[in-house]
Design a protein around this motif. Structure first.
Motif, PDB file in Angstrom:
ATOM      1  N   ILE A   1      -0.237 -13.079  19.540  1.00 40.35           N
ATOM      2  CA  ILE A   1       1.185 -12.937  19.225  1.00 40.35           C
ATOM      3  C   ILE A   1       1.399 -13.090  17.717  1.00 40.35           C
ATOM      4  N   ARG A   2       0.731 -14.059  17.109  1.00 41.23           N
ATOM      5  CA  ARG A   2       0.854 -14.246  15.656  1.00 41.23           C
ATOM      6  C   ARG A   2       0.368 -13.017  14.902  1.00 41.23           C
ATOM      7  N   MET A   3      -0.790 -12.489  15.312  1.00 37.55           N
ATOM      8  CA  MET A   3      -1.318 -11.292  14.643  1.00 37.55           C
ATOM      9  C   MET A   3      -0.346 -10.128  14.776  1.00 37.55           C
ATOM     10  N   ASN A   4       0.262  -9.993  15.942  1.00 34.64           N
ATOM     11  CA  ASN A   4       1.207  -8.905  16.130  1.00 34.64           C
ATOM     12  C   ASN A   4       2.454  -9.108  15.284  1.00 34.64           C
ATOM     13  N   GLU A   5       2.956 -10.338  15.249  1.00 35.11           N
ATOM     14  CA  GLU A   5       4.186 -10.617  14.501  1.00 35.11           C
ATOM     15  C   GLU A   5       4.026 -10.356  13.017  1.00 35.11           C
ATOM     16  N   VAL A   6       2.887 -10.755  12.443  1.00 36.67           N
ATOM     17  CA  VAL A   6       2.691 -10.536  11.004  1.00 36.67           C
ATOM     18  C   VAL A   6       2.386  -9.075  10.687  1.00 36.67           C
ATOM     19  N   SER A   7       2.098  -8.273  11.723  1.00 36.42           N
ATOM     20  CA  SER A   7       1.810  -6.858  11.514  1.00 36.42           C
ATOM     21  C   SER A   7       3.043  -5.973  11.649  1.00 36.42           C
ATOM     22  N   LEU A   8       4.144  -6.534  12.182  1.00 33.96           N
ATOM     23  CA  LEU A   8       5.342  -5.742  12.398  1.00 33.96           C
ATOM     24  C   LEU A   8       6.008  -5.367  11.076  1.00 33.96           C
ATOM     25  N   LEU A   9       6.638  -4.213  11.051  1.00 38.23           N
ATOM     26  CA  LEU A   9       7.368  -3.743   9.868  1.00 38.23           C
ATOM     27  C   LEU A   9       8.864  -3.814  10.137  1.00 38.23           C
ATOM     28  N   GLU A  10       9.580  -4.586   9.326  1.00 37.59           N
ATOM     29  CA  GLU A  10      11.037  -4.652   9.443  1.00 37.59           C
ATOM     30  C   GLU A  10      11.680  -3.510   8.671  1.00 37.59           C
ATOM     31  N   THR A  11      11.064  -3.124   7.560  1.00 38.43           N
ATOM     32  CA  THR A  11      11.454  -1.930   6.813  1.00 38.43           C
ATOM     33  C   THR A  11      10.183  -1.176   6.475  1.00 38.43           C
ATOM     34  N   LEU A  12      10.312   0.103   6.173  1.00 37.73           N
ATOM     35  CA  LEU A  12       9.125   0.908   5.893  1.00 37.73           C
ATOM     36  C   LEU A  12       8.823   0.911   4.405  1.00 37.73           C
ATOM     37  N   PRO A  13       7.547   0.739   4.045  1.00 37.13           N
ATOM     38  CA  PRO A  13       7.179   0.784   2.627  1.00 37.13           C
ATOM     39  C   PRO A  13       7.323   2.188   2.084  1.00 37.13           C
ATOM     40  N   SER A  14       7.391   2.292   0.762  1.00 32.01           N
ATOM     41  CA  SER A  14       7.447   3.617   0.141  1.00 32.01           C
ATOM     42  C   SER A  14       6.159   4.366   0.449  1.00 32.01           C
ATOM     43  N   ALA A  15       6.288   5.671   0.636  1.00 30.82           N
ATOM     44  CA  ALA A  15       5.138   6.479   1.023  1.00 30.82           C
ATOM     45  C   ALA A  15       4.093   6.476  -0.078  1.00 30.82           C
ATOM     46  N   ALA A  16       2.894   6.052   0.265  1.00 31.43           N
ATOM     47  CA  ALA A  16       1.774   6.055  -0.678  1.00 31.43           C
ATOM     48  C   ALA A  16       0.492   6.191   0.119  1.00 31.43           C
ATOM     49  N   PRO A  17      -0.407   7.085  -0.283  1.00 31.35           N
ATOM     50  CA  PRO A  17      -1.654   7.246   0.463  1.00 31.35           C
ATOM     51  C   PRO A  17      -2.498   5.979   0.401  1.00 31.35           C
ATOM     52  N   ILE A  18      -3.184   5.694   1.495  1.00 32.86           N
ATOM     53  CA  ILE A  18      -4.086   4.547   1.556  1.00 32.86           C
ATOM     54  C   ILE A  18      -5.456   5.018   1.121  1.00 32.86           C
ATOM     55  N   ARG A  19      -6.055   4.286   0.220  1.00 33.34           N
ATOM     56  CA  ARG A  19      -7.315   4.725  -0.370  1.00 33.34           C
ATOM     57  C   ARG A  19      -8.377   4.941   0.702  1.00 33.34           C
ATOM     58  N   LYS A  20      -9.276   5.847   0.390  1.00 32.87           N
ATOM     59  CA  LYS A  20     -10.370   6.171   1.297  1.00 32.87           C
ATOM     60  C   LYS A  20     -11.495   5.160   1.117  1.00 32.87           C
ATOM     61  N   GLU A  21     -12.496   5.315   1.969  1.00 32.14           N
ATOM     62  CA  GLU A  21     -13.653   4.436   1.863  1.00 32.14           C
ATOM     63  C   GLU A  21     -14.310   4.603   0.495  1.00 32.14           C
ATOM     64  N   LYS A  22     -14.837   3.506  -0.018  1.00 29.55           N
ATOM     65  CA  LYS A  22     -15.472   3.529  -1.334  1.00 29.55           C
ATOM     66  C   LYS A  22     -16.594   4.561  -1.368  1.00 29.55           C
ATOM     67  N   MET A  23     -16.690   5.266  -2.478  1.00 31.89           N
ATOM     68  CA  MET A  23     -17.776   6.224  -2.653  1.00 31.89           C
ATOM     69  C   MET A  23     -19.074   5.467  -2.895  1.00 31.89           C
ATOM     70  N   VAL A  24     -20.035   5.692  -2.041  1.00 37.00           N
ATOM     71  CA  VAL A  24     -21.307   4.985  -2.141  1.00 37.00           C
ATOM     72  C   VAL A  24     -22.370   5.985  -2.564  1.00 37.00           C
ATOM     73  N   HIS A  25     -23.115   5.642  -3.591  1.00 32.97           N
ATOM     74  CA  HIS A  25     -24.161   6.532  -4.089  1.00 32.97           C
ATOM     75  C   HIS A  25     -25.522   5.889  -3.834  1.00 32.97           C
ATOM     76  N   TYR A  26     -26.347   6.587  -3.075  1.00 37.26           N
ATOM     77  CA  TYR A  26     -27.693   6.101  -2.798  1.00 37.26           C
ATOM     78  C   TYR A  26     -28.692   6.995  -3.522  1.00 37.26           C
ATOM     79  N   GLU A  27     -29.690   6.360  -4.106  1.00 39.39           N
ATOM     80  CA  GLU A  27     -30.639   7.089  -4.936  1.00 39.39           C
ATOM     81  C   GLU A  27     -31.880   7.507  -4.170  1.00 39.39           C
ATOM     82  N   GLY A  28     -31.921   7.217  -2.871  1.00 40.93           N
ATOM     83  CA  GLY A  28     -33.098   7.560  -2.080  1.00 40.93           C
ATOM     84  C   GLY A  28     -33.160   9.035  -1.742  1.00 40.93           C
ATOM     85  N   GLN A  29     -34.110   9.363  -0.888  1.00 37.83           N
ATOM     86  CA  GLN A  29     -34.353  10.742  -0.476  1.00 37.83           C
ATOM     87  C   GLN A  29     -33.116  11.348   0.176  1.00 37.83           C
ATOM     88  N   VAL A  30     -32.862  12.623  -0.110  1.00 36.61           N
ATOM     89  CA  VAL A  30     -31.777  13.361   0.520  1.00 36.61           C
ATOM     90  C   VAL A  30     -32.386  14.347   1.505  1.00 36.61           C
TER      91      VAL A  30
END
Length: 526
Positions: A288-317
């Protein structure tokens, strides 16, 4: 317990999410579906089409097609009876009888419910609950609520251009009774698997769709007449036969902002009687606590949520073979989807099979949501990593799948099955019989920094959506997959060298050839 510590335990110290002396009262467990009492009902046709090939023309549906759509999304599809062997996690329970659906669910408990706001010619406009037990609609509130829902979505959707809007909710008790507080992690993943199935079915029916994760919760819950002490909506999914850009990019700047409390006052409160079977429903204050703190009383301004971090691996492709988009009968593939336990059977996997699996999973996952500034999430917030063994022409090792390049990037050579097996608290799956062990990964902070605690359930839903695409793609090429949360996330993060990248493993999915276990199954379709 602080909520930050709770989220940490959900992933890295699961035992702390449940009492050490927890005893599951199976005799008093809830039903896997919600039953409303004393409300008008509308039967749906049981003459379900047995194939879903290609894409239908975008025509506004009638009640018959809506019934077919709902059944393929979340209807009861199979009765299964089996005798389970005991293991360290599950004692011998004798004959196990389950009513299954096409989307997977932890323990087949299905904590989610489906509601739909419909405006079609042969049905009174209004809000309905999909009664899966009887394959019918239960009318909860009659009327046209276009304006109300448009404002609940922040005036970001032209609801008048939609023939329907689906609401995916979570009923907390439905799997809390078994998993205690650990159920919170499952609830988001199960909701995601359901949404993944819904979006795939919508494509076949010619329906345009999108997912709204941000909305005025109390206004939406109030419209449905559900209590946030036992249930809450997690996602809102409009359906339309109009071009997607015409309704999902809608911006009514003149509508102004409104709070959930203000919007709720526009509708009379409704409360409907429903049946869950359990005589004693325990309290779940942390959920119940997790749900209550997740509720939105007003909507935030529209802004894209960042994607997963770009990970660069130097091993074999490892460049994978070029493959075309899989064309398959979704009805057949959904029926054939199988979740092996001790039924995996080691066999060599070809590069073409692996390429098809990876390409189809990530290509079908692309969808529009209100978290993205562009039209599709071409750069996902969740990604696929995999430990390979016995794949034709590819060295054993841990890899990251670079979907943009359609290539595997080697992270660590070697056979990691023993480590992964030792990281599982249960012995229900023999990983030495599995050639492909996938891990779906995402930000280690679970989007909490960007979205508050609501970000956690959104990340779990997106992981579940990707899991369902992986399972469908595996079924399409004759393989089985078994989603697992009983794994050592720290160990997996170390294998993939993710610890310093701010990423973590969210779910483990062994995939491979299998043989069917001895069980009696029967399809539940007309």
């Amino acid at each position: 317990m602080s909520l930050e510590a709770f989220l940490h335990n959900l992933h890295f110290d699961i035992d702390k999410t449940k009492p050490p002396d927890l005893v599951v009262d199976w005799e008093d467990g809830p039903l896997a579906y919600k039953l409303y009492r004393g409300v008008p009902v509308v039967p749906l046709s049981s003459e379900i089409p047995l194939t879903l090939e290609g894409v239908e023309a975008p025509v506004k549906p009638d009640l018959l097609r809506v019934g077919h759509f709902l059944w393929y999304v979340f209807g009861l599809t199979q009765l299964s009876q089996a005798v389970l062997a005991s293991n360290s996690m599950v004692p011998t329970m004798g004959l196990l009888q389950l009513y299954r659906r096409f989307a997977p669910s932890g323990g087949a408990l299905y904590p989610n419910e489906l509601y739909v706001y419909l405006k079609i010619e042969d049905l009174p406009a209004g809000v309905y609950h999909y009664d899966v037990a009887h394959h019918r609609l239960a009318l909860l509130r009659e009327g046209n609520f276009d304006s109300y829902l448009a404002r609940a979505l922040g005036n970001r959707c032209d609801t008048s251009a939609c023939f329907g809007i689906v609401f995916v909710s979570t009923m907390f008790w439905k799997n809390f009774f078994k998993y205690n507080n650990f159920s919170y992690r499952l609830q988001g993943l199960d909701a995601g698997a359901l949404i993944g199935q819904l979006l795939e079915v919508a494509k076949r029916f010619g329906f345009a769709s999108g997912v709204y994760f941000q909305f005025l919760d109390r206004a939406v819950n109030g419209l449905l007449g559900i209590s946030e002490q036992e249930e809450s909506v997690y996602a809102v999914i409009p359906l339309s036969v109009e071009p997607e850009v015409s309704w999902r990019d809608y911006r009514n700047e003149g509508g102004g902002s409104i709070s959930a409390a203000e919007l709720c006052r526009e509708l009379p409160a409704v409360q409907h009687n429903h049946y869950v079977r359990s005589r004693r429903v325990k309290e779940f204050p942390l959920l119940i606590r997790m749900n209550e703190v997740s509720l939105l009383e007003t909507l935030p301004s529209a802004a894209p949520i960042r994607k997963e971090k770009m990970v660069h691996y130097e091993g074999q492709v490892v460049a994978l073979p070029y493959v075309k988009h899989l064309s398959y009968d979704l009805a057949f593939v959904s029926r054939r989807r199988y979740s092996p336990d001790s039924d995996f059977r080691m066999s060599k996997v070809s590069q073409e099979q692996l390429a098809l699996l990876l390409w189809e999973t990530t290509a079908s996952f692309r969808y529009w949501s209100d978290l993205d500034a562009d039209h599709e999430n071409s750069d996902s917030r969740v990604s696929l990593y995999v430990c390979l063994y016995n794949v034709e022409g590819i060295p054993e090792g841990a890899y990251y799948y670079d979907s943009a390049a359609h290539a595997l990037r080697l992270i660590r050579l070697g056979d990691h099955r023993l480590q992964l097996q030792q990281g599982m608290p249960s012995d229900n799956v023999n990983l030495f019989q599995v050639p492909l062990i996938f891990h779906i990964t995402g930000d280690k902070d679970h989007l909490v920094t960007a979205m508050g605690y609501r970000g956690y359930r959104i990340q779990q839903m997106e992981a579940g959506m990707l899991v369902q695409r992986l399972l469908l793609a595996a079924s399409a090429i004759g393989l089985g997959g078994h989603p697992l949360l009983g794994f050592d996330a720290r160990l997996c993060d170390e294998i993939y060298k993710m610890t310093s990248q701010g990423l973590t493993s969210l779910i483990q999915v062994p995939v491979g050839p299998y043989r069917h276990s001895p069980r009696l199954t029967g399809g539940l379709h007309g």
